[in-house]
Design a protein around this motif. Structure first.
Motif, short mmCIF file in Angstrom:
data_model
loop_
_atom_site.label_atom_id
_atom_site.label_comp_id
_atom_site.label_asym_id
_atom_site.label_seq_id
_atom_site.Cartn_x
_atom_site.Cartn_y
_atom_site.Cartn_z
N SER A 68 0.86 -1.19 0.00
CA SER A 68 0.00 0.00 0.00
C SER A 68 0.90 1.24 0.00
O SER A 68 1.22 1.80 1.06
CB SER A 68 -0.91 -0.01 1.23
OG SER A 68 -1.77 1.12 1.24
N PRO A 69 1.33 1.71 -1.18
CA PRO A 69 2.36 2.76 -1.26
C PRO A 69 2.00 4.08 -0.57
O PRO A 69 2.85 4.67 0.11
CB PRO A 69 2.54 2.96 -2.76
CG PRO A 69 2.12 1.66 -3.37
CD PRO A 69 0.99 1.19 -2.51
N LEU A 70 0.78 4.56 -0.75
CA LEU A 70 0.42 5.86 -0.18
C LEU A 70 0.49 5.82 1.34
O LEU A 70 1.03 6.75 1.98
CB LEU A 70 -0.99 6.26 -0.63
CG LEU A 70 -1.45 7.64 -0.17
CD1 LEU A 70 -0.50 8.73 -0.66
CD2 LEU A 70 -2.88 7.91 -0.65
N LYS A 71 0.00 4.75 1.93
CA LYS A 71 0.06 4.62 3.37
C LYS A 71 1.50 4.47 3.85
O LYS A 71 1.89 5.03 4.88
CB LYS A 71 -0.78 3.43 3.83
CG LYS A 71 -0.99 3.37 5.34
CD LYS A 71 -1.95 2.24 5.71
CE LYS A 71 -2.13 2.16 7.23
NZ LYS A 71 -3.01 1.03 7.61
N ALA A 72 2.31 3.74 3.09
CA ALA A 72 3.72 3.59 3.46
C ALA A 72 4.44 4.93 3.47
O ALA A 72 5.34 5.17 4.28
CB ALA A 72 4.41 2.63 2.50
N LEU A 73 4.04 5.82 2.57
CA LEU A 73 4.67 7.14 2.48
C LEU A 73 4.20 8.10 3.56
O LEU A 73 4.96 8.96 4.01
CB LEU A 73 4.39 7.77 1.12
CG LEU A 73 5.19 7.25 -0.07
CD1 LEU A 73 4.54 7.70 -1.37
CD2 LEU A 73 6.63 7.75 0.00
N THR A 74 2.94 7.97 3.97
CA THR A 74 2.33 9.03 4.78
C THR A 74 1.93 8.63 6.19
O THR A 74 1.69 9.51 7.02
CB THR A 74 1.09 9.57 4.06
OG1 THR A 74 0.15 8.50 3.86
CG2 THR A 74 1.46 10.16 2.70
N ALA A 75 1.82 7.36 6.48
CA ALA A 75 1.33 6.94 7.80
C ALA A 75 2.34 7.31 8.89
O ALA A 75 3.54 7.41 8.66
CB ALA A 75 1.07 5.43 7.81
N ASP A 76 1.82 7.50 10.08
CA ASP A 76 2.66 7.79 11.25
C ASP A 76 3.21 6.47 11.78
O ASP A 76 2.55 5.78 12.57
CB ASP A 76 1.82 8.50 12.31
CG ASP A 76 2.66 8.91 13.52
OD1 ASP A 76 3.91 8.83 13.45
OD2 ASP A 76 2.06 9.30 14.55
N ILE A 77 4.40 6.13 11.33
CA ILE A 77 5.02 4.84 11.67
C ILE A 77 6.38 5.10 12.30
O ILE A 77 7.20 5.83 11.74
CB ILE A 77 5.20 3.97 10.40
CG1 ILE A 77 3.84 3.67 9.77
CG2 ILE A 77 5.92 2.67 10.73
CD1 ILE A 77 3.92 3.02 8.41
N PRO A 78 6.65 4.55 13.48
CA PRO A 78 7.97 4.74 14.10
C PRO A 78 9.09 4.27 13.18
O PRO A 78 8.93 3.29 12.44
CB PRO A 78 7.88 3.88 15.37
CG PRO A 78 6.42 3.78 15.66
CD PRO A 78 5.74 3.75 14.33
N LYS A 79 10.20 4.96 13.26
CA LYS A 79 11.34 4.63 12.39
C LYS A 79 11.85 3.22 12.64
O LYS A 79 12.16 2.48 11.71
CB LYS A 79 12.45 5.65 12.61
CG LYS A 79 13.62 5.55 11.67
CD LYS A 79 14.59 6.71 11.90
CE LYS A 79 15.75 6.68 10.91
NZ LYS A 79 16.69 7.82 11.12
N GLY A 80 11.92 2.82 13.88
CA GLY A 80 12.35 1.46 14.22
C GLY A 80 13.85 1.27 14.16
O GLY A 80 14.61 2.19 13.82
N GLY A 81 14.28 0.06 14.46
CA GLY A 81 15.70 -0.25 14.46
C GLY A 81 16.27 -0.32 13.06
O GLY A 81 15.55 -0.50 12.08
N ALA A 82 17.59 -0.21 12.95
CA ALA A 82 18.25 -0.15 11.65
C ALA A 82 18.03 -1.41 10.82
O ALA A 82 17.94 -1.33 9.59
CB ALA A 82 19.75 0.09 11.84
N ASP A 83 17.93 -2.57 11.45
CA ASP A 83 17.79 -3.83 10.72
C ASP A 83 16.35 -4.16 10.35
O ASP A 83 16.11 -5.15 9.64
CB ASP A 83 18.38 -4.99 11.53
CG ASP A 83 19.88 -4.87 11.70
OD1 ASP A 83 20.50 -4.04 11.00
OD2 ASP A 83 20.44 -5.60 12.55
N GLY A 84 15.41 -3.37 10.83
CA GLY A 84 14.02 -3.63 10.51
C GLY A 84 13.60 -5.02 10.96
O GLY A 84 13.94 -5.46 12.06
N PRO A 85 12.89 -5.77 10.09
CA PRO A 85 12.37 -7.09 10.49
C PRO A 85 13.41 -8.20 10.37
O PRO A 85 13.10 -9.36 10.69
CB PRO A 85 11.23 -7.32 9.50
CG PRO A 85 11.68 -6.59 8.26
CD PRO A 85 12.43 -5.37 8.76
#
Length: 454
Positions: A331-348
């Motif tokens: 879901s590109p638009l949500k990925a660009l605009t949602a309020d999502i914490p940055k998280g750790g450098a390695d992600g998942p």
């Protein structure tokens, strides 16, 4: 490289009749090409492009070459390289696969307001084509050997300034050199995207199974996993998310192919299925995210996508991630605009099994940071050199002046008007003009290791 015939179809339907050749297509038929991009409607692509267009981002396409003269790709394709001979890879005329992927990533359309043709996810991004195959015009599959290994191609892409690497080609294994190349890409904040495959099988050993690689599966118009008579998305515990794979229209370089019924077609566009396109669409989305979040690591960019996915009807969100859907559908638009914490450098990812990699780029291809360092050292050395020359010149001038003055004083003892009379002292500037040519200021040269960022 040609698409498998079983997945090819003419750009069908009443809306698409007569829309195959750009040179003779009417505006209406060209608009039909754009209108057939169902995924852009699902993504609300106009809203997406108000947030980001991929400007300043380079996506490497490790595939066959790309036709940079296609009207939907003009000025967006860098020279790149063909591994087999080192020549540019941006004038492909025989194979369609690389051009098709490039159009889904960075196609900008053509015509008035670029309103016709294929519109990619990141129309302002640049494509770096890297033709990895030995033979031209060969079919997709093992019959076309590689002219360079994956690790070589990945490192080349990184050293040439790629921000995202798209690999819409399957591989049955990944060895230690491949893992080292992935670690090298991650050390330079480069996202590596790989398609899951189209056989409906479990894939455990391929490049996409390496931690740090974004493995993308295929979905249909309703957001569910692609699985029908034409093929099915492979599944894996490493699958990160799905993206459109069904009935996608793309630009072609050659466009000379047969459909499933044996009918011959010549077209600037084709419509087909497969996770190759899923990966390309994901790579274009990462180009958008790279533009908006340039300081994020690949893991942090992935984190934005997996925490903003669309969960299709019938998919149990509580059981995600799973081997068939990953964390859900892109879901590109949500990925660009949602309020999502940055998280750790390695992600998942758990990247502990990858070898350690340096943040320095390869010397053979050049390095912008190394070039800057070398130029700085050169500047310091030149400053010292020129200062020494200047001091030496002043000393010589002073000695000459003293000698001239002493000589004049001796000669002037004979009275005014003799040799060495006032007004005959040589100017100090005369020595600079003759003996010490003026040095041009040292100018740092731009890095020569790859294409400029646009």
């Amino acid at each position: 490289m040609r698409f498998a015939h079983r997945t090819l179809r003419a750009i069908g339907g009443a809306a698409m009749v007569g829309a195959l050749v750009l040179g003779t297509a009417s505006a209406a038929s060209a608009d039909a090409t754009r209108n057939s991009q169902w995924q852009n409607k699902a993504f609300d692509i106009d809203a997406v492009h108000k947030v980001a267009t991929g400007k300043g981002v380079t996506v490497a396409v490790l595939d066959d070459g790309v036709d940079g003269t296609h009207p939907d790709l003009t000025n967006n394709v860098l020279p790149g390289k063909r591994c087999k001979d080192g020549q540019p890879a941006n004038r492909e005329t025989l194979d369609d696969h690389g051009t098709a992927m490039a159009s889904l990533i960075a196609g900008h359309g053509h015509g008035a307001g670029n309103g016709q043709g294929v519109l990619g996810m990141a129309p302002a991004a640049k494509i770096l084509p890297i033709d990895i195959f030995e033979n031209e015009g060969g079919p997709v599959g093992a019959d076309n050997p590689h002219a360079c290994e994956w690790d070589e191609a990945i490192k080349y892409a990184v050293d040439q300034g790629a921000d995202v690497i798209n690999i819409s080609v399957g591989e049955d294994y990944a060895d230690d050199t491949d893992k080292a190349a992935i670690a090298y890409a991650l050390a330079h904040n480069v996202v590596v995207v790989n398609s899951s495959g189209n056989d409906g099988a479990e894939e455990k050993r391929g490049l996409a199974s390496v931690p740090g690689v974004v493995q993308v599966g295929g979905s249909t118009q309703d957001g569910n996993r692609w699985d029908d008579d034409d093929g099915a998305s492979n599944y894996s515990k490493s699958l990160m998310f799905t993206a459109p794979a069904k009935s996608l229209i793309m630009a072609t370089a050659n466009g000379d192919y047969e459909d499933a019924d044996g009918n011959s077609h010549k077209s600037d566009y084709l419509t087909t299925d497969g996770t190759s396109m899923s990966a390309a669409i994901a790579s274009g989305t990462f180009a958008l995210l790279k533009q908006k979040y340039p300081d994020y690591t690949p893991g942090q960019l992935v984190n934005r996508i997996i925490k903003s996915t669309y969960i299709a009807k019938g998919v149990d969100k509580a059981k995600l991630p799973d081997a068939y859907h990953g964390y859900g559908d892109l879901s590109p638009l949500k990925a660009l605009t949602a309020d999502i914490p940055k998280g750790g450098a390695d992600g998942p990812w758990d990247l502990s099994t990858l070898p350690k990699a340096s943040g320095d780029k390869g010397k053979a291809a050049g390095n912008s940071s190394d070039s800057a360092s070398d130029s700085s050292d050169s500047d310091d050395s030149n400053v010292l050199l020129y200062t020494g020359i200047g001091i030496g010149a002043l000393v010589v001038i002073a000695v000459i002046i003293v000698i001239v003055v002493v000589s004049r004083n001796k000669n002037n003892r004979g009275g005014p008007g003799g040799p060495g009379a006032p007004g005959m002292m040589p100017s100090p500037h005369a020595y600079q003009q003759g003996g010490y040519p003026q040095q041009a200021p040292h100018q740092q040269q731009p890095p020569q290791w790859g294409p400029p960022r646009q």
